[in-house]
Design a protein around this motif. Structure first.
Motif, PDB file in Angstrom:
ATOM      1  N   THR A 233       0.879  -1.403   0.006  1.00 41.94           N
ATOM      2  CA  THR A 233       0.082   0.189  -0.108  1.00 41.94           C
ATOM      3  C   THR A 233       0.784   1.061  -0.277  1.00 41.94           C
ATOM      4  O   THR A 233       0.362   2.253  -0.165  1.00 41.94           O
ATOM      5  CB  THR A 233      -0.829  -0.155   1.394  1.00 41.94           C
ATOM      6  N   TYR A 234       2.432   1.154   0.757  1.00 31.88           N
ATOM      7  CA  TYR A 234       2.976   2.611   0.504  1.00 31.88           C
ATOM      8  C   TYR A 234       4.123   2.751  -0.374  1.00 31.88           C
ATOM      9  O   TYR A 234       4.333   4.046  -0.555  1.00 31.88           O
ATOM     10  CB  TYR A 234       4.526   1.913   1.253  1.00 31.88           C
ATOM     11  N   PRO A 380       1.036   5.127   9.132  1.00 35.36           N
ATOM     12  CA  PRO A 380       0.025   5.311   9.122  1.00 35.36           C
ATOM     13  C   PRO A 380      -0.659   4.571  10.341  1.00 35.36           C
ATOM     14  O   PRO A 380      -1.103   3.815  10.002  1.00 35.36           O
ATOM     15  CB  PRO A 380      -0.909   5.833   8.190  1.00 35.36           C
ATOM     16  N   GLY A 381      -1.469   4.928  11.452  1.00 37.23           N
ATOM     17  CA  GLY A 381      -1.296   4.442  12.426  1.00 37.23           C
ATOM     18  C   GLY A 381      -0.192   3.322  13.621  1.00 37.23           C
ATOM     19  O   GLY A 381      -1.295   2.387  14.291  1.00 37.23           O
ATOM     20  N   PRO A 409       4.713   9.484   2.312  1.00 42.40           N
ATOM     21  CA  PRO A 409       3.747   9.017   1.311  1.00 42.40           C
ATOM     22  C   PRO A 409       3.862   8.685  -0.252  1.00 42.40           C
ATOM     23  O   PRO A 409       4.563   9.980  -0.052  1.00 42.40           O
ATOM     24  CB  PRO A 409       2.742   9.955   1.875  1.00 42.40           C
ATOM     25  N   ARG A 410       3.653   8.144  -1.556  1.00 41.26           N
ATOM     26  CA  ARG A 410       3.848   8.541  -2.383  1.00 41.26           C
ATOM     27  C   ARG A 410       2.419   8.594  -3.382  1.00 41.26           C
ATOM     28  O   ARG A 410       1.191   7.821  -2.802  1.00 41.26           O
ATOM     29  CB  ARG A 410       4.322   7.301  -2.915  1.00 41.26           C
ATOM     30  N   ALA A 415      -1.478   4.015   0.363  1.00 41.01           N
ATOM     31  CA  ALA A 415      -0.895   4.471   2.264  1.00 41.01           C
ATOM     32  C   ALA A 415      -1.314   6.087   1.713  1.00 41.01           C
ATOM     33  O   ALA A 415      -1.860   6.807   2.962  1.00 41.01           O
ATOM     34  CB  ALA A 415       0.034   4.107   2.818  1.00 41.01           C
ATOM     35  N   ALA A 416      -1.433   6.729   0.660  1.00 44.34           N
ATOM     36  CA  ALA A 416      -1.522   8.219   0.544  1.00 44.34           C
ATOM     37  C   ALA A 416      -2.388   8.350   1.375  1.00 44.34           C
ATOM     38  O   ALA A 416      -2.356   9.645   2.017  1.00 44.34           O
ATOM     39  CB  ALA A 416      -0.905   8.463  -0.914  1.00 44.34           C
ATOM     40  N   SER A 417      -3.345   8.028   1.589  1.00 47.19           N
ATOM     41  CA  SER A 417      -4.843   8.798   1.809  1.00 47.19           C
ATOM     42  C   SER A 417      -5.491   8.159   3.159  1.00 47.19           C
ATOM     43  O   SER A 417      -6.578   8.752   3.526  1.00 47.19           O
ATOM     44  CB  SER A 417      -5.742   7.769   0.439  1.00 47.19           C
ATOM     45  N   MET A 418      -4.414   7.286   3.826  1.00 48.52           N
ATOM     46  CA  MET A 418      -5.214   6.567   5.172  1.00 48.52           C
ATOM     47  C   MET A 418      -4.355   8.342   5.963  1.00 48.52           C
ATOM     48  O   MET A 418      -3.423   8.458   6.169  1.00 48.52           O
ATOM     49  CB  MET A 418      -3.408   5.707   5.514  1.00 48.52           C
ATOM     50  N   LYS A 419      -5.312   7.940   7.124  1.00 43.99           N
ATOM     51  CA  LYS A 419      -4.638   9.027   8.412  1.00 43.99           C
ATOM     52  C   LYS A 419      -3.428   8.963   8.684  1.00 43.99           C
ATOM     53  O   LYS A 419      -3.010   7.918   9.756  1.00 43.99           O
ATOM     54  CB  LYS A 419      -6.359   9.195   9.232  1.00 43.99           C
TER      55      LYS A 419
END
Length: 516
Positions: A233-234, A380-381, A409-410, A415-419
């Motif tokens: 995801t990253y 993230p998280g 974040p890329r 993952a870029a849209s995760m908080k």
């Protein structure tokens, strides 16, 4: 066509972009007084797709006769950012340039073409490239006929190409990772038209064999496959490098045999995920373990590979590697996190327990193995408890070395849209603590070498002392010892006398030895 024309300036966010010409071969546009020929441009949606069409293998001559004198009397510089794959791509780029008549130089003012082969894996890698472009702008102003190009993974990103077109209009050439073989034609087009040329394929190309390569030293990289289908995801790599495509085993083996004939001492097999090699073949059943077993029989002293994915590291491969011989006892096995929950968020598709069981199997079959890894902190998280799990895994595995990073974040990755609510000071503290644990693990590993005699491939002089040579063991340990330049490129026996965190020191106990 009309809809595409209407939306084009909005797509790049240019109020003054005008399309001058458009056909099946691409578009010619004008932005702020500069004409730009766009043969193809990056498209994130297309890069994500995985087509079922068969990959073709081409054995054509890369540089046609009519383009072999373009660079006569001219000089080039290639700057490389990023991983071994980028380094290997640069060898191909240099090979193509030299077949066109260009000669290498380190003097920017002498260069007639400068290419930046870029990396997109982390934000700071992109920042370095744009910083370098800022420096080169002054040189381009002084020497307007010099060609300045950007290629590699960054070029596969829509936002990067947009930014170059917006703010770096002095760049002459942009191409990506799938069409390096097109470089001679793109240079010719840029020289003849005096326009910026953009040719970035969003869909991965076929496999091009017989590309020239300029290799230096006693070590060589051999690409065995392209692309990645894991979609962690990253990670931006599946978008910038495309779907997994394996080279035919006979082509890989022929290249390794030729490098053995040329006298190379060490070969590293490259792929974004070498363990997936061969899974895309439809006409034969042939895995990475089969390839390693076949290369094991070739008379070359050392064979390495990178990078492997824990999910695809099977028992057959462990069995093959345990044979030893020219298959060295060093494995780079990226874990990324020691927490099963974080691994799940990363899309790694294995658990902490699976990874540790794999390490146990490897150590049982290859007792003196050296393990290195990649680890991301501050995903993230990630909680404090989950980070502690990473620390405990590092201590349990006992890595010899690790590449550690704060999550970056890329754009375009899930993952870029995760908080991302972890404060930077917390991320930095985690990285500091992780690096301390890695350093402690590395020091403990190096301590075990004191008093041992190891085989070292001498790579060159130490950066800080010309009287000291530097080389690496089979397990990839960096060794410093006193010796003359005549030993560079040879194998020597070194008795280890001292150990530090990141390298070991010793003394030669005999003359250059013949590699077994």
């Amino acid at each position: 066509m009309a809809k595409e024309t209407k939306d084009y300036s909005k797509y790049f966010d240019f109020s003054d972009a005008k399309i001058l010409h458009e056909d099946e071969n691409g578009k010619k546009i004008r932005i702020r007084g500069r004409e730009i020929q766009i043969f193809s441009e990056p498209n994130h949606k297309q890069e994500k797709q995985r087509g079922k069409e068969a990959v073709q293998v081409h054995y054509d001559t890369a540089v046609p006769e009519e383009l072999r004198l373009i660079g006569a009397g001219k000089h080039y510089i290639v700057y490389t950012f990023g991983c071994q794959m980028n380094e290997h791509d640069s060898e191909t780029i240099k090979g193509l340039l030299e077949q066109m008549g260009y000669k290498p130089t380190e003097d920017r003012k002498e260069a007639d073409i400068i290419l930046l082969n870029t990396c997109a894996i982390r934000e700071n890698a992109e920042d370095k490239v744009f910083g370098e472009l800022g420096h080169l702008k002054h040189l381009k102003t002084e020497k307007p006929d010099m060609l300045l190009g950007v290629c590699g993974c960054m070029s596969q990103e829509e936002t990067v190409v947009n930014r170059i077109l917006q703010k770096h209009g002095f760049v002459d050439l942009i191409f990506g990772t799938h069409n390096i073989h097109r470089l001679p034609y793109l240079i010719h087009e840029s020289l003849m038209s005096k326009e910026m040329v953009v040719d970035v394929w969003s869909k991965e190309g076929d496999i091009i064999e017989n590309l020239p390569k300029k290799r230096e030293g006693m070590r060589a990289w051999v690409n065995i496959m392209y692309g990645c289908d894991k979609f962690c995801t990253y990670c931006i790599v599946p978008f910038t490098r495309g779907k997994e495509r394996s080279r035919r085993p006979e082509d890989v083996i022929a290249e390794v045999r030729e490098l053995a004939r040329q006298g190379f001492k060490e070969i590293t097999l490259l792929g974004q995920n070498v363990n997936a090699y061969g899974k895309d073949f439809t006409d034969i059943t042939y895995s990475f373990a089969n390839l390693m077993d076949d290369i094991h029989k070739i008379d070359i002293p050392r064979i390495r590979f990178t990078t492997s994915h824990p999910r695809d590291f099977d028992d057959h491969l462990i069995q093959v590697l345990a044979q030893g011989g020219n298959l060295v006892e060093h494995l780079h096995l990226p874990v990324q996190s020691g927490s099963t929950e974080v691994l799940k968020m990363m899309g790694r598709k294995y658990s902490r327990e699976h990874y540790l069981e794999l390490v146990r199997k490897i150590k049982a079959s290859i007792p003196n193995v050296s393990l290195t890894t990649d680890i991301i902190v501050g995903f993230p998280g990630e909680t404090d408890e989950q980070f502690e799990e990473t620390l405990s895994l590092v201590r349990e595995v006992g890595y010899d070395f690790a590449y550690s990073f704060i999550y970056s974040p890329r754009e375009g990755t899930p993952a870029a849209s995760m908080k991302d609510d972890i404060p930077m000071e917390v991320k930095k503290d985690r990285l500091y603590r992780l690096n301390n644990a890695i350093q402690e693990s590395s020091r403990e590993s190096n301590e075990q070498f004191k008093g041992q005699v190891v085989e070292v491939l001498v790579e060159g002089e130490s950066k800080n002392n010309a009287q000291v040579l530097a080389g690496r063991t089979r397990t990839n340990k960096l060794v410093h010892f006193e010796g003359g330049p005549e030993l560079i490129g040879t194998f020597v026996h070194v008795e280890i006398t001292d150990s530090l965190s990141w390298y070991i020191k010793g003394k030669i106990i005999n003359a250059p030895m013949a590699a077994v």
